[in-house]
Scaffold this active site. Structure first.
Site, short mmCIF file in Angstrom:
data_model
loop_
_atom_site.label_atom_id
_atom_site.label_comp_id
_atom_site.label_asym_id
_atom_site.label_seq_id
_atom_site.Cartn_x
_atom_site.Cartn_y
_atom_site.Cartn_z
N GLU A 242 55.75 6.40 3.10
CA GLU A 242 55.77 6.67 1.65
C GLU A 242 55.59 5.53 0.83
O GLU A 242 56.07 4.41 1.00
CB GLU A 242 57.59 7.11 1.73
N GLU B 175 66.66 6.06 0.10
CA GLU B 175 65.16 6.76 0.08
C GLU B 175 64.64 7.37 1.32
O GLU B 175 63.98 8.55 1.17
CB GLU B 175 64.15 5.39 0.21
#
Length: 135
Positions: free
Chosen positions: A40, A81
């Protein structure tokens, strides 16, 4: 089967272990999760920002406690996250087309990450301002 390993599931595809072997299995799951998170771009940007904050703290002469709090907040950020990424993966699997529940779930995950980012930024600013004004 080794001593201390208990098979909980009878599934031919997945055998859950318990005991000491489970510790190694759990660690490998965490490593796989970290590898997935590193794909990511947001997580990579957060790592770069953390390293920048560490460099800033070093230049400003921050105390050990400041580094510890910074690191704890950074790890919290990565954890949120990771959860946000998990939410997105599940939503993408469940809802291939646009849906209100999918958008809401993704927006809520994004908001959670934004809150932790704000906490990190406020702490970094507080330490930097305190160190710059106390010299």
């Amino acid at each position: 089967m080794q001593a201390g390993a208990v098979i909980v599931s009878e599934s031919p595809y997945f055998k859950k272990t318990t005991g000491f072997r489970h510790l190694f299995a759990a660690a490998s799951y965490s490593v796989k999760g970290a590898e997935r998170l590193l794909r990511e771009s947001a997580a990579r940007h957060e790592i770069i920002a953390y390293l920048g904050a560490v460099a800033l703290f070093s230049v400003l002469g921050a105390a050990l406690l400041d580094y510890l709090v910074l690191t704890a907040l950074f790890l919290l950020l990565l954890a949120v996250e990771a959860l946000n990424t998990a939410i997105e993966e599940i939503i993408d699997h469940l809802s291939r087309d646009y849906s209100v529940f999918a958008r809401n779930a993704k927006d809520l995950g994004s908001f959670a990450v934004s809150c932790i980012l704000a906490i990190n930024a406020l702490f970094i600013a507080y330490v930097a301002i305190d160190l710059l004004t106390s010299t």
